[in-house]
Write a protein that holds these residues in place. Structure first.
Motif, short mmCIF file in Angstrom:
data_model
loop_
_atom_site.label_atom_id
_atom_site.label_comp_id
_atom_site.label_asym_id
_atom_site.label_seq_id
_atom_site.Cartn_x
_atom_site.Cartn_y
_atom_site.Cartn_z
N MET A 98 1.88 4.51 -17.39
CA MET A 98 2.98 3.68 -16.92
C MET A 98 2.51 2.93 -15.67
O MET A 98 1.90 3.51 -14.79
N GLU A 99 2.82 1.67 -15.62
CA GLU A 99 2.42 0.85 -14.47
C GLU A 99 3.32 1.13 -13.27
O GLU A 99 4.53 1.25 -13.39
N VAL A 100 2.70 1.24 -12.10
CA VAL A 100 3.44 1.48 -10.87
C VAL A 100 3.88 0.14 -10.30
O VAL A 100 3.10 -0.79 -10.17
N ARG A 101 5.17 0.05 -9.99
CA ARG A 101 5.74 -1.10 -9.30
C ARG A 101 6.04 -0.64 -7.88
O ARG A 101 6.28 0.54 -7.64
N TRP A 102 6.08 -1.55 -6.94
CA TRP A 102 6.31 -1.19 -5.54
C TRP A 102 7.53 -1.89 -5.02
O TRP A 102 7.75 -3.07 -5.27
N ARG A 103 8.37 -1.15 -4.29
CA ARG A 103 9.59 -1.72 -3.73
C ARG A 103 9.59 -1.54 -2.21
O ARG A 103 8.87 -0.71 -1.67
N ASP A 104 10.43 -2.31 -1.55
CA ASP A 104 10.54 -2.24 -0.09
C ASP A 104 10.96 -0.85 0.35
O ASP A 104 11.76 -0.19 -0.33
N TYR A 105 10.46 -0.44 1.48
CA TYR A 105 10.91 0.82 2.07
C TYR A 105 10.99 0.71 3.60
O TYR A 105 12.05 0.70 4.16
N VAL A 106 9.85 0.59 4.27
CA VAL A 106 9.85 0.50 5.73
C VAL A 106 10.29 -0.89 6.18
O VAL A 106 11.05 -1.02 7.13
N TRP A 107 9.80 -1.91 5.49
CA TRP A 107 10.12 -3.30 5.83
C TRP A 107 10.74 -3.99 4.63
O TRP A 107 10.62 -3.52 3.51
N LYS A 108 11.34 -5.14 4.87
CA LYS A 108 11.79 -5.99 3.76
C LYS A 108 10.60 -6.84 3.36
O LYS A 108 10.10 -7.63 4.15
N GLY A 109 10.14 -6.65 2.16
CA GLY A 109 8.98 -7.36 1.66
C GLY A 109 7.68 -6.70 2.07
O GLY A 109 7.63 -5.93 3.02
N PRO A 110 6.62 -6.95 1.30
CA PRO A 110 5.32 -6.37 1.63
C PRO A 110 4.78 -6.93 2.94
O PRO A 110 5.07 -8.05 3.32
N ARG A 111 4.01 -6.11 3.64
CA ARG A 111 3.34 -6.54 4.87
C ARG A 111 1.87 -6.20 4.74
O ARG A 111 1.42 -5.16 5.23
N PRO A 112 1.11 -7.06 4.07
CA PRO A 112 -0.31 -6.78 3.91
C PRO A 112 -1.00 -6.60 5.26
O PRO A 112 -0.64 -7.25 6.24
N VAL A 113 -1.94 -5.70 5.27
CA VAL A 113 -2.74 -5.48 6.48
C VAL A 113 -3.64 -6.69 6.65
O VAL A 113 -4.25 -7.16 5.69
N VAL A 114 -3.71 -7.22 7.85
CA VAL A 114 -4.55 -8.38 8.11
C VAL A 114 -5.98 -7.89 8.33
O VAL A 114 -6.26 -7.22 9.32
N GLY A 115 -6.85 -8.18 7.40
CA GLY A 115 -8.23 -7.75 7.50
C GLY A 115 -8.39 -6.26 7.23
O GLY A 115 -7.42 -5.52 7.16
#
Length: 149
Positions: free
Chosen positions: A1-18
Motif C-alpha cells: 500500500m502506498e503511503v500518503r502524507w498529511r499535515d501534522y506539525v505545520w500546514k503543508g510540507p516544509r522541505p528541509v533546505v539543503g
C-alpha cells in the motif's frame, strides 16, 4: 500500500533546505541514516503517514508523525533533537528516534546490531522497553496498513 502524507506539525510540507540538517544529525549521532529515511524526512518531516498502523508482535500500534529535523520555538516538542535528549538516558546506545505514536511512544532506528547504513526499526514504549518492528525503514513503511477488523 502506498503511503500518503498529511499535515501534522505545520500546514503543508516544509522541505528541509539543503542536506545540512540531516548531515548535522548524522554527525551528532555518528551514524549514516538510511537513504529511504533521508529522502522521506527531507520532504515529510513533521508530517503524518496514511495508512499509519503497524504490526508489533500479536498486536498493532500507530505511527503518529515523523519528528521534525528543525527545532524552532513552535515545533521543539516535535523535534528529533529534543526527543533524542529526552530518551537518551533511558535507552541503550545506538537507539535514535524518528517518529512518535499517539500514546507518547517512539519509533526509533536501532543501530546496535545492524550494518551502519541499514538499522532496524524499534518501538520504544513510555516504560522505555524496546520492541523490534522491522528490519529496515523501507520494510517499516511498506508494512503500514489501515486498521484491520
Amino acid at each position: 500500500m502506498e503511503v500518503r502524507w498529511r499535515d501534522y506539525v505545520w500546514k503543508g510540507p516544509r522541505p528541509v533546505v539543503g542536506p545540512d540538517e540531516i548531515e548535522k544529525l548524522e554527525a551528532a549521532w555518528g551514524v549514516r541514516l538510511p537513504e529511504e529515511y533521508r529522502s522521506t524526512a527531507h520532504l515529510r518531516h513533521g508530517m503524518a503517514p496514511e495508512p499509519n498502523v503497524f504490526d508489533i508482535g500479536e498486536g498493532a500500534n500507530v505511527f503518529n508523525n515523523m519528528l521534525t529535523l528543525t527545532s524552532g520555538r513552535h515545533e521543539s516538542a516535535y523535534a528529533i533533537s529534543t526527543t533524542y535528549e529526552l530518551i537518551k538516558p533511558y535507552v541503550p546506545s545506538g537507539i535514535y528516534p524518528f517518529g512518535t505514536t499517539p500514546g507518547g511512544e517512539y519509533r526509533c532506528f536501532d543501530y546496535r546490531e545492524n550494518s551502519p547504513g541499514q538499522p532496524g526499526v524499534v518501538l520504544v514504549t513510555i516504560e522505555m522497553e524496546i520492541y523490534h518492528v522491522a528490519d529496515s525503514f523501507r520494510e517499516f513503511l511498506e508494512g503500514l496498513h489501515e486498521v484491520r477488523d
